[in-house]
Design an enzyme around this catalytic site. Structure first.
Site, mmCIF file in Angstrom:
data_model
loop_
_atom_site.group_PDB
_atom_site.id
_atom_site.type_symbol
_atom_site.label_atom_id
_atom_site.label_comp_id
_atom_site.label_asym_id
_atom_site.label_seq_id
_atom_site.Cartn_x
_atom_site.Cartn_y
_atom_site.Cartn_z
ATOM 1 N N GLN A 88 0.821 -1.203 0.000
ATOM 2 C CA GLN A 88 0.000 0.000 0.000
ATOM 3 C C GLN A 88 0.858 1.259 0.000
ATOM 4 O OE1 GLN A 88 -3.155 -1.964 3.016
ATOM 5 N NE2 GLN A 88 -3.713 0.126 2.491
ATOM 6 N N ARG A 107 -9.638 -0.329 7.099
ATOM 7 C CA ARG A 107 -10.527 0.601 6.420
ATOM 8 C C ARG A 107 -10.960 1.748 7.336
ATOM 9 N NH1 ARG A 107 -14.321 -1.165 1.694
ATOM 10 N NH2 ARG A 107 -14.859 0.833 0.845
ATOM 11 N N CYS A 108 -9.970 2.352 7.970
ATOM 12 C CA CYS A 108 -10.273 3.570 8.714
ATOM 13 C C CYS A 108 -8.980 4.329 8.828
ATOM 14 C CB CYS A 108 -10.806 3.263 10.111
ATOM 15 S SG CYS A 108 -9.616 2.531 11.224
ATOM 16 N N GLU A 162 -13.309 5.321 3.929
ATOM 17 C CA GLU A 162 -13.318 4.649 5.220
ATOM 18 C C GLU A 162 -14.490 5.051 6.098
ATOM 19 O OE1 GLU A 162 -9.339 5.797 6.031
ATOM 20 O OE2 GLU A 162 -8.549 3.958 5.165
#
Lengths: 806, 284
Positions: free
Chosen positions: A237, A384-385, A760
């Site tokens: 990522q 996902r935050c 997110e």
């Protein structure tokens, strides 16, 4: 103008710029199976690496015997810590300032830990060889509970830290303690709470889970000994960060390392960290002189790569009798597993947990986070935050509900009277953040109206009465959630990872015939960057998004950037794209002025062209300007049309939203049904409404999974109980709720196009909405708090404990 | 997730398959749809030296309904069970249950024989076959012998099938009366937390016969003779159903797993059994 000239509306439509639900250009290849993922990469002479993993959560290694494995035809090498030690690579630094074993050095600290790396001609030989590596273990007592880990006589997990009284984030107060991170004024908070009319107290556990991307982690390392170049393909990522870290660890100069993130099948934070597989593959390639591929299977991924959450959050919230919140105190016991490998900006060992005052105007607050070692896998990533924002949102949204119970007040009303008001922005929170913009009351009223909140409460009261009369066994829960995110890390002044500032970048090259390529420092893992970044640029430079190629992920070609996680791509790289586009336009304006024989200042920008003010028939389109920039001598102007922007954001962005879940619960079986899920998001300027909607659907589905069943569960001796997708809950289309999406639009005042990021939000806001719905269903029967995940047996247990089974 | 090396056999008839089993003994396993065995091999929990793939044996894919009897070949997939209109009309219970097994992709491969023969207490077809009082045909070196489904299961993964035998067919009478298959699970593709098959025949408001079987609530499927007896001859009112549920619960012994603790499973089993019986009566 003659009739053949496209109208302004037509020209604008052709751009497919901001606000257009442009179809995802990536999907053409993905839907046809033509993506190129790490495991699709095949190189001549490529070997395969795989790990011997520990079956024990805590054990001393008495011996490792590799003879039988090495004797198997096709086995090239078996690496152990002893082989890595001379290179100084048997341990590696983590992103959180700790260190982590690459291969077990004397002991293992979690089930699934990497013990030896087998390199063989193919995967099949590899699998057989793994069975032949003989490891003798001596089991040690296991700690899987962070609270127990801090007991005075708890077993020592990290013997390597013996005698070290402080770590990367200050003093350690116990042999299994990592750090205490504090923010806010504890004395003032305690005083306010001590003197308050009403105080609600609760411990809120956000269980351990895992991002579980569709594609697991993996890489292909290829050391070319002739030219001294290392190429590393991987599921990264943050490819540029990997290159720098690889260079610092290996001593190979950075120009001799090329890191490539090809198509990535979902990341959700799982692919931010550096894993032993990467290090071992690189070493194996250097040792063998052949490319080495390592790709995890699903069980490896769930057991050994970065988990998320695992926060025990103890809260006290105080208010006046009429419900004005006066103070908030939060203490977290954070289970970091065996090594502190959290992926947070370096100065924030608990991420942005200090956004835990949420969307409310809370005058005084305190947050303390104790990081603790246990015999579980390392990680602590932001699933996902943005960094720990989901924990923060879940905490405050549960505390609001608990306070509403204490005040005997409607939870929607309690939120309404405590929201930060529109005119208070920019708002300085008690824990040190400057919220950039918001209009919470408008969003909340819109949401409550959309679901007919008053009608739902009436229906719920009728349902409770019917239940008590024995006419139904189903309860109705209305789950409320209002969240404020903090995304777009971040300003280099306070956001860095291992000293690398968290700016991002965009480079644009306009081709002579009016198409373009843009490269960015981020990397899409499904977010649709190739679609949306082209839209930002289309609106800035007047070239159709269809004529702009977006490239990311190859460190040899892309400009340096910190990658994609924490909803930072749009706030940071998206801003860089807009700023680079504006540089293109500034140069184009000079060229157009020359071509039209007017002064720069006499031109104005109109969709895709510069027009002479007051003379709309005199113009030069960006296509004409691009051609001229390369092929016509323009005095005082360099040929070509390129620009680069490195963008250091002045502040974070603060997306917000209102989510409401309506849930039916069967008291006898614990089975639930989502009747309605409404999601209102305010992510500032909306670049592609279709992609926003898709992001909300995906994130809300992950939130649903987490709240309603997804869990990395351990037994008392540290075995992972949910190591396959049979037990680790990923909803299918059948379980997935349907969603109603909605929006308000409050642009960020400091972002070049006012965008805030959205990927997110649905996970952050969704988890409390689902969980609060379960709690709300049982509130009339006296439920105050019950920990997630709310799977069938836990919901049944709530009902059973409340005496609802008669 | 890579199995150990194995020898792959693909016989074209039952006799050849039995011959391979006979020659290889307990080192051989037959492969039907593969949805249980192949994951076990990949996890290296099942060591199979000789894998005998049955997919080319056409005689195992037949379905016949004649003279009140249904015979289904072992290699008939769940999808074929669902898709066969005559079967659906004659034995709607089978279709209802098959639709609750896994997902469409699995059902295209998964077979009735594999589901029955593996002895996995979580599989749906064993309980269903016990409910239907099916007879299993086992082919071995000495021809085919018949074993009642109610006598076939000895423990988890332990059945009456010998190492040199394979299940080739199931046969049962076309059922009469009402039916239901109730299954609680966590998600599509999951095994049952609790499941119950019920067949109930009513005659003028009185229960003529009742057959109740349960899935994944003990280490074998459980057919509850006493639950059926509790209903037979009664008017099947609320109290009769409650007695049947109590009787059925007395026959099961669930264990704790990720689906929940024993108390929860017992409670849910009671609900599921009650719903199955109630629905079967309603459709009788």
């Amino acid at each position: 103008m003659n009739d053949q000239t496209p109208t302004r509306v037509e020209r604008s439509a052709k751009l497919k710029g901001l606000g257009v639900s442009r179809k995802r250009v990536e999907d053409v290849r993905f839907t046809q199976g033509k993506g190129n993922y790490v495991d699709d990469i095949k190189m001549p002479g490529m070997l395969f690496g795989d790990f011997v993993r520990s079956p024990y959560a805590h054990a001393r290694i008495k011996s490792i015997n590799i003879d039988a494995a090495m004797a198997l035809p096709g086995v090239i090498a078996v690496l152990t810590a002893k082989d890595l030690e001379p290179l100084g690579l048997h341990w590696m630094p983590t992103l959180a300032g700790d260190k982590q074993m690459v291969l077990a050095d004397g002991k293992v600290l979690f089930q699934g830990q990497e013990v030896a790396f087998v390199v063989a001609e193919n995967r099949y030989i590899n699998a057989d060889a793994i069975d032949l590596v003989e490891v003798e273990y001596e089991e040690l007592p296991v700690l899987t509970d962070a609270k127990v880990a801090m007991a005075p006589d708890a077993p020592v997990l990290r013997e390597d830290l013996a005698g070290q009284e402080s770590g990367a984030h200050g003093k350690r107060k116990h042999h299994n303690h990592i750090f205490l991170w504090e923010i806010g004024d504890e004395a003032a908070t305690d005083e306010v709470i001590a003197n308050a009319d009403v105080v609600a107290e609760e411990t809120v556990y956000y269980h351990r889970t895992h991002p579980c991307p569709l594609e697991t982690c993996g890489c292909v390392a290829s050391m070319d000994k002739v030219n001294g170049k290392l190429t590393l393909f991987g599921t990264f990522q943050a490819p540029h960060v990997v290159r720098t870290v690889a260079s610092l660890l290996s001593g190979i100069e950075e120009h001799n390392i090329r890191v490539v993130s090809p198509d990535i099948g979902g990341g959700f934070g799982n692919k931010v960290g550096v894993y032993p597989g990467y290090v071992c593959s690189i070493v194996a390639s250097i040792v063998t002189g052949r490319p080495v591929k390592w790709v995890e299977d699903r069980m490896d991924n769930l057991m050994a790569t970065a988990f998320a959450r695992d926060y025990w959050m103890k809260g006290r919230i105080s208010a006046t009798k009429d419900g004005r919140i006066t103070g908030l105190h939060c203490h977290v016991t954070a289970d970091h597993g065996a090594f502190d490998a959290c992926a947070d900006p370096t100065k924030f060992p608990a991420g942005f947990m200090s956004i835990c005052t949420g969307s409310y105007d809370i005058p005084v607050a305190y947050l303390g986070v104790d990081g603790v070692y246990t015999n579980k896998a390392p990680g602590g990533v932001s699933y996902r935050c943005s960094f720990r924002v989901t924990e923060a949102a879940y905490f405050i949204e549960r505390m609001i509900e608990v306070l509403a119970i204490k005040l005997n007040m409607d939870a929607a009303e309690l939120r309404r009277i405590n929201f930060i008001r529109k005119e208070q922005f920019p708002y300085d929170s008690a824990l040190g953040w400057e919220y950039d913009s918001g209009d919470y009351h408008t969003a909340w009223e819109k949401a409550l109206k959309a679901v007919d909140y008053d009608g739902l409460r009436k229906e719920q009261a009728e349902r409770v009465a019917a239940f008590k009369r024995g006419e139904t066994r189903k309860l109705l829960g209305v789950g409320l959630s209002f969240f404020t995110e903090i995304v777009g890390a971040g300003p280099v002044k306070n956001c860095d990872i291992l000293g690398m500032g968290m700016f991002d970048s965009c480079e644009i090259r306009i081709h002579p015939t009016g198409s373009a390529i843009a490269r960015l420092g981020t990397i899409s893992q499904g977010q649709g960057h190739a679609t949306t970044f082209a839209q930002i640029l289309a609106s800035e430079i007047g070239i159709s998004a269809d004529s702009i190629t977006i490239e990311e992920g190859d460190t040899d070609t892309a400009p340096y950037g910190l990658g994609t996680y924490g909803s930072r791509s749009t706030p940071v790289a998206g801003a860089a794209a807009a700023m680079a586009g504006r540089k293109i336009r500034a140069k184009a304006q000079m060229i157009a002025a020359y071509l039209l024989e007017v002064h720069d200042g006499d031109l104005e920008w109109d969709i895709d062209r510069f027009v002479v003010k007051g003379a709309p028939e005199q113009f030069k389109t960006m296509t004409e300007i691009a051609y001229a920039s390369y092929h016509q001598e323009i005095p005082g102007v360099e040929p070509g049309l390129e620009a680069v922007s490195y963008y250091d954001p002045p502040n974070m962005t603060y997306p917000f939203g209102a989510y409401i879940c309506v849930m039916e619960i069967d008291v006898d079986t614990g089975v639930h049904e989502i009747r309605h899920f409404y999601a209102l998001d305010d992510c500032g300027t909306r670049i592609n409404p279709m992609i926003i909607e898709g992001q909300v659907h995906g994130g809300a589905t992950e939130a649903y999974a987490i709240a309603m069943g997804q869990e990395l569960a351990y037994d008392e001796i540290g075995n992972v109980k949910t190591g396959t997708l049979m037990d680790f809950f990923l909803p299918t289309s059948w379980e997935t709720p349907t969603y109603t999406t909605d929006f308000t639009e409050t642009p960020s005042p400091h972002h070049p196009i006012g965008a805030k990021g959205v990927g997110e939000s649905p996970n952050v806001g969704g988890v409390p909405a689902f969980s609060n719905a379960v709690h709300d269903a049982f509130r009339p029967f006296g439920l105050k708090q019950s920990h997630m995940p709310h799977d069938q047996w836990r919901i049944w247990t709530i009902a059973n404990d409340l005496g609802l089974h008669g | 997730m890579i199995p150990s090396a194995f020898e792959y056999h693909r016989p074209a008839d039952v006799k050849s398959a039995v011959g391979i089993l006979q020659a290889q003994g307990d080192e051989a396993r037959v492969l039907a749809g593969g949805h249980s065995l192949i994951p076990m091999m990949k996890l290296r929990m099942a060591a199979v030296t000789h894998l005998v793939d049955l997919q080319d044996i056409a005689e195992l894919k037949a379905v016949s309904i004649a003279e009140g009897k249904v015979t289904i070949g072992a290699m008939v997939t769940q999808h074929m069970l669902i898709d066969n209109a005559r079967l659906a009309a004659s034995v709607p219970l089978l279709r209802e249950a098959a639709l609750q097994i896994a997902d469409p992709q699995v059902r295209y491969c998964g077979t009735i024989g594999g589901n029955i023969a593996n002895g996995d207490p979580a599989n749906d077809m064993p309980g269903l076959m016990q409910c239907l009082d099916a007879t299993l045909g086992l082919a071995g070196p000495n021809g085919t012998r018949n074993v009642k489904a109610r006598d076939f299961y000895e423990g988890a993964y332990v059945t009456a099938c010998e190492d040199d035998e394979l299940v080739v067919s199931v046969t049962f009478d076309v059922p009469k009366g009402g039916h239901a298959y109730e299954k609680q699970k966590r998600k599509i593709g999951d095994y049952a937390t609790a499941a119950c098959a019920a067949l109930i025949e009513m005659d003028g408001g009185t229960c003529r016969s009742a057959s109740i079987a349960m899935t994944n609530l003990s280490d074998t499927p459980i057919w509850s003779r006493s639950a059926g007896a509790a209903l037979t001859g009664t008017r099947c009112d609320t109290e009769d159903i409650a007695s049947a549920v109590t009787a059925a619960l007395a026959n099961i012994n669930p264990t704790e797993d990720n689906r929940g603790p024993v108390a929860f499973k017992m409670h849910v089993a009671g609900i599921v059994i009650k719903r199955a019986i109630t629905r079967a009566i309603a459709s009788a």
